[in-house]
Scaffold this motif. Structure first.
Motif, mmCIF file in Angstrom:
data_model
loop_
_atom_site.group_PDB
_atom_site.id
_atom_site.type_symbol
_atom_site.label_atom_id
_atom_site.label_comp_id
_atom_site.label_asym_id
_atom_site.label_seq_id
_atom_site.Cartn_x
_atom_site.Cartn_y
_atom_site.Cartn_z
ATOM 1 N N SER A 49 0.824 -1.206 0.000
ATOM 2 C CA SER A 49 0.000 0.000 0.000
ATOM 3 C C SER A 49 0.860 1.259 0.000
ATOM 4 O O SER A 49 0.563 2.228 -0.711
ATOM 5 N N HIS A 124 -13.110 -4.968 2.538
ATOM 6 C CA HIS A 124 -12.912 -3.957 1.510
ATOM 7 C C HIS A 124 -12.945 -2.547 2.120
ATOM 8 O O HIS A 124 -12.114 -1.691 1.785
ATOM 9 N N GLN A 128 -9.910 0.451 2.170
ATOM 10 C CA GLN A 128 -10.085 1.858 1.812
ATOM 11 C C GLN A 128 -9.699 2.771 2.986
ATOM 12 O O GLN A 128 -9.020 3.796 2.803
ATOM 13 N N ASP A 147 -7.659 7.854 -2.564
ATOM 14 C CA ASP A 147 -8.836 7.777 -3.438
ATOM 15 C C ASP A 147 -8.461 7.202 -4.801
ATOM 16 O O ASP A 147 -9.198 6.387 -5.366
ATOM 17 N N TRP A 150 -7.798 3.433 -4.409
ATOM 18 C CA TRP A 150 -9.032 2.688 -4.182
ATOM 19 C C TRP A 150 -9.873 2.585 -5.455
ATOM 20 O O TRP A 150 -10.452 1.539 -5.732
ATOM 21 N N ASP A 154 -11.283 -0.855 -6.959
ATOM 22 C CA ASP A 154 -12.729 -1.040 -7.094
ATOM 23 C C ASP A 154 -13.133 -1.294 -8.540
ATOM 24 O O ASP A 154 -13.921 -2.208 -8.832
#
Length: 291
Positions: A49, A124, A128, A147, A150, A154
């Motif tokens: 990440s 999930h 986020q 954002d 993610w 998604d």
């Protein structure tokens, strides 16, 4: 005198490195004088990440399981997330150590004066949220960091779902995460991905994200499709009664390589890739006769 005054005024307008404060998943409030430049990560999903947020260069050490992206393989390794080498971590002089809430190292590291941030995504929504926490830690605006990452995750999961034919919908799946056996339940990030792919998980949310189950439970549930990593597959042969399970009788078993398993079991930026791996398996093994 006027020049001195002007110089002082100009210095006062320079923005100092601002302190950062965040609450980690232990509920502990962590304050740092500024955004950390030297980070040790003891959880692969956190390592991935941080790199996905574009700040891989801040990592100065990782746990033995962090292996993606390739650039982290040259970093010093400091043991496992649950059994890290404390002395090796201290020697790296990190500004902060990021690790799982389940790690027993937090108190020891903090007693030595190190800053610790514990984050452990299990769903999930957690992924986020953790991306946002890391973005705050790294002092990256959401729009440029969390954002953006993610949205990629998604949209990738949605694309994997759309790639599947309607005939695979409602296939009843059992996903064995590791020997025990431990299963991926409906409420886990893996279970949520399966749901988005149109599957029916035989492990209900009530049992928890990754419950240890009795093998007889799977026999009674009689799934259409079994997913398992190659590291755990051999143990299945000894489970009593499993020869009668529909998925085994009809050879509807997805066997994942160690490399694929690494992608599948990490709640982080590679979840879209995990969804594609699952979708490829479903497309080849499910459908006619499953359901």
């Amino acid at each position: 005198m006027t020049m001195v005054f002007m110089l002082l005024c100009s210095l006062s307008t320079l923005a100092p490195a601002h302190a950062l404060q965040l609450t980690d998943d232990r509920g502990v409030s962590v304050t740092l004088a500024q955004s950390p430049q030297r980070i040790v990560s003891l959880l692969p999903s956190l390592t991935e990440s941080i790199c996905a947020l574009g700040e891989c260069q801040r990592l100065v050490g990782v746990d033995r399981y962090s292996n993606d992206p390739a650039s982290v393989k040259i970093l010093p390794t400091v043991g496992g997330g649950l059994d890290p080498n404390i002395e090796a971590i201290v020697a790296l002089r990190p500004d902060v150590v990021v690790l799982a809430t389940s790690s027993r190292a937090s108190q020891r590291l903090e007693s030595l004066g190190l800053k610790v941030v514990a984050l452990e995504p299990k769903s999930h929504a957690d992924v986020q949220r953790v991306l946002k926490k890391l973005g705050a830690l790294l002092d990256i605006p959401d729009a440029a960091g969390a954002d953006r990452v993610w949205r990629l995750i998604d949209s990738g999961v949605s694309a994997a779902a759309q790639s599947l034919p309607a005939s695979t919908r409602n296939t009843r799946v059992y996903f064995e995460v590791s020997r025990g056996p431990y299963a991926a339940g409906e409420s886990s990030f893996m279970g949520e991905t399966l749901t988005r792919l149109g599957m029916k998980n035989i492990i209900p949310a009530a049992l928890g994200p990754f419950p240890r189950i009795n093998p007889e439970f799977v026999v009674r549930a009689n799934p259409d499709l079994i997913m398992v990593g190659s590291r755990s597959a051999d143990a299945m042969k000894s489970y009593p009664g499993w020869g009668a399970i529909k998925a085994i009788r009809e050879k509807r078993i997805c066997l994942f390589s160690p490399e694929q398993s690494d992608v599948l079991i990490r709640p982080g930026p590679r979840m879209a890739e995990a969804a594609r791996i699952m979708a490829q398996c479903i497309a080849s093994k499910a459908g006619a006769g499953a359901g």
